[in-house]
Motif scaffolding. Structure first.
Motif, PDB file in Angstrom:
ATOM      1  N   ARG A 277      13.159  -2.700  -0.677  1.00  0.00           N
ATOM      2  CA  ARG A 277      12.335  -1.991   0.311  1.00  0.00           C
ATOM      3  C   ARG A 277      12.113  -2.775   1.600  1.00  0.00           C
ATOM      4  O   ARG A 277      11.416  -2.286   2.505  1.00  0.00           O
ATOM      5  CB  ARG A 277      10.963  -1.650  -0.297  1.00  0.00           C
ATOM      6  N   ILE A 278      12.694  -3.956   1.732  1.00  0.00           N
ATOM      7  CA  ILE A 278      12.380  -4.820   2.863  1.00  0.00           C
ATOM      8  C   ILE A 278      13.573  -4.929   3.812  1.00  0.00           C
ATOM      9  O   ILE A 278      14.699  -5.185   3.395  1.00  0.00           O
ATOM     10  CB  ILE A 278      11.970  -6.228   2.382  1.00  0.00           C
TER      11      ILE A 278
ATOM     12  N   GLY B 119       0.794  -1.222   0.000  1.00  0.00           N
ATOM     13  CA  GLY B 119       0.000   0.000   0.000  1.00  0.00           C
ATOM     14  C   GLY B 119       0.822   1.265   0.000  1.00  0.00           C
ATOM     15  O   GLY B 119       0.278   2.370   0.090  1.00  0.00           O
ATOM     16  N   THR B 120       2.147   1.128  -0.080  1.00  0.00           N
ATOM     17  CA  THR B 120       3.042   2.275  -0.141  1.00  0.00           C
ATOM     18  C   THR B 120       3.938   2.132  -1.369  1.00  0.00           C
ATOM     19  O   THR B 120       3.903   1.112  -2.055  1.00  0.00           O
ATOM     20  CB  THR B 120       3.892   2.382   1.139  1.00  0.00           C
ATOM     21  N   GLN B 121       4.757   3.130  -1.613  1.00  0.00           N
ATOM     22  CA  GLN B 121       5.553   3.131  -2.845  1.00  0.00           C
ATOM     23  C   GLN B 121       7.057   3.165  -2.628  1.00  0.00           C
ATOM     24  O   GLN B 121       7.804   2.500  -3.353  1.00  0.00           O
ATOM     25  CB  GLN B 121       5.152   4.330  -3.719  1.00  0.00           C
ATOM     26  N   ARG B 122       7.534   3.928  -1.644  1.00  0.00           N
ATOM     27  CA  ARG B 122       8.972   4.139  -1.516  1.00  0.00           C
ATOM     28  C   ARG B 122       9.541   3.752  -0.157  1.00  0.00           C
ATOM     29  O   ARG B 122      10.678   3.309  -0.086  1.00  0.00           O
ATOM     30  CB  ARG B 122       9.313   5.623  -1.764  1.00  0.00           C
ATOM     31  N   ILE B 123       8.815   3.962   0.893  1.00  0.00           N
ATOM     32  CA  ILE B 123       9.337   3.767   2.239  1.00  0.00           C
ATOM     33  C   ILE B 123       9.754   2.312   2.446  1.00  0.00           C
ATOM     34  O   ILE B 123       9.117   1.390   1.937  1.00  0.00           O
ATOM     35  CB  ILE B 123       8.285   4.195   3.294  1.00  0.00           C
ATOM     36  N   ARG B 124      10.858   2.116   3.162  1.00  0.00           N
ATOM     37  CA  ARG B 124      11.292   0.758   3.488  1.00  0.00           C
ATOM     38  C   ARG B 124      10.369   0.202   4.567  1.00  0.00           C
ATOM     39  O   ARG B 124      10.012   0.900   5.524  1.00  0.00           O
ATOM     40  CB  ARG B 124      12.740   0.746   3.976  1.00  0.00           C
ATOM     41  N   VAL B 125       9.990  -1.054   4.422  1.00  0.00           N
ATOM     42  CA  VAL B 125       9.078  -1.696   5.370  1.00  0.00           C
ATOM     43  C   VAL B 125       9.772  -2.942   5.906  1.00  0.00           C
ATOM     44  O   VAL B 125      10.399  -3.689   5.140  1.00  0.00           O
ATOM     45  CB  VAL B 125       7.747  -2.067   4.694  1.00  0.00           C
TER      46      VAL B 125
END
Length: 328
Positions: free
Chosen positions: A101-102, A66-72
């Motif tokens: 991103r992970i 549900g997001t585009q750039r932030i690292r999760v």
């Protein structure tokens, strides 16, 4: 300015449920992405009515999707509850879906009580096996070799940054020995923070993962329009810690006007010690206090935590914190 991130537990507030908590987590992650936060981490806990992030990898996928750039990522996965291969497969899957991103933070505590740890059917005495499991997990992210009998599919050959989480010298020593980044849980267990940072930085061995030590510190930041409003919002976290110490963890409670009437003197001492790394106040207080914390402890990154009952006010708190960290 140093990188700043968010640790979320998918809090379930009184009068709400897990489904709403998940909607709030995604909304917060999108908000954080717009505000320039670097990471959005979720933490594994079990048998805690007020924390809905038990299936951490599943929720990470929901937020990353549900997001585009932030690292999760995970802050963290409690490795004693899982086999290293399963974790490698889960995060290999996430890294394949959301390349670059992970993050994978690893902790050695079970994230729960002993009865629940037994129900998870792994081991509760994680200290002895944890370093071996971390190394096994790191191995599964290496490129698969011909004839390798067990490989992570997906996972082998993927770039999944691994962090060691800790609240004692154990994690600091392990992260240093393996040349991994280190995140210290100063937002709820600050006692060994300075010593752990010294040990980690002094003993760090350069590796293919990192050439230099890289330390992140947890910091509670409860920000509002005024100092008085922020102090009232902070009573939610204070009540939650009292309830946990009383052996009655529950849903996240709303703030109250008089925290002194809620706790006993000895409980107050314990909670204030646990939450010593907290910044509570209006914009000017928050900016000044965060700057002082960074100046004193010299972290490479900050991981912000805000246990606030009202979701709208929680969003605003992280907005004020981002403004303080970005500067004028």
């Amino acid at each position: 300015m140093i990188p700043y991130s968010i640790l979320d537990l998918a809090p379930v507030c009184e009068g709400s449920d897990a489904a709403q908590a998940f909607r709030n987590s995604l909304d917060l992650a999108r908000h954080a992405e717009k505000l320039g936060y670097t990471r959005f981490w979720l933490a594994e806990h079990h048998n805690m009515p007020g924390i809905a992030s038990a299936a951490t990898a599943v929720l990470i996928g929901h937020v990353a999707g549900g997001t585009q750039r932030i690292r999760v990522g995970a802050g963290g996965v409690m490795l004693p509850n899982h086999s290293p291969l399963q974790v490698a497969e889960q995060f290999g899957t996430l890294a394949s879906l959301y390349p670059g991103r992970i993050d994978l933070g690893l902790g050695r505590a079970p994230g729960t009580d002993q009865a629940t740890a037994r129900a998870l059917r792994r081991y509760f005495e994680g200290a002895d096996e944890f370093p071996r499991d971390v190394q096994e997990l790191l191995h599964y992210f290496e490129p698969a070799q011909p004839g390798q009998p067990v490989r992570a599919v997906p996972g082998a050959g993927l770039d999944v940054p691994v962090w060691i989480l800790g609240s004692s010298l154990f994690g600091a020593q392990l992260a240093a020995a393996l040349g991994l980044p280190y995140a210290f849980a100063s937002h709820f267990a600050p006692d060994a923070m300075d010593q752990a940072l010294q040990v980690y930085r002094r003993q760090f061995r350069p590796s293919k993962h990192r050439e230099r030590p890289h330390a992140m510190l947890g910091l509670n930041v409860i920000a509002a329009e005024t100092d008085a409003e922020a102090k009232r919002l902070f009573t939610t976290a204070q009540q939650a810690f009292v309830n946990l110490r009383r052996g009655r963890p529950g849903l996240i409670p709303p703030p109250i006007d008089d925290i002194e009437s809620y706790w006993q003197p000895h409980e107050k001492v314990g909670v204030e010690q646990a939450l010593a790394c907290s910044v509570v106040g209006g914009p000017e207080t928050v900016e000044r206090s965060i700057a002082a914390f960074i100046e004193r402890h010299q972290p490479d990154e900050l991981m912000l935590v805000a246990n606030i009952y009202d979701h709208r006010l929680r969003l605003r708190s992280f907005e004020i914190a981002a403004q303080a960290l970005r500067g004028p």
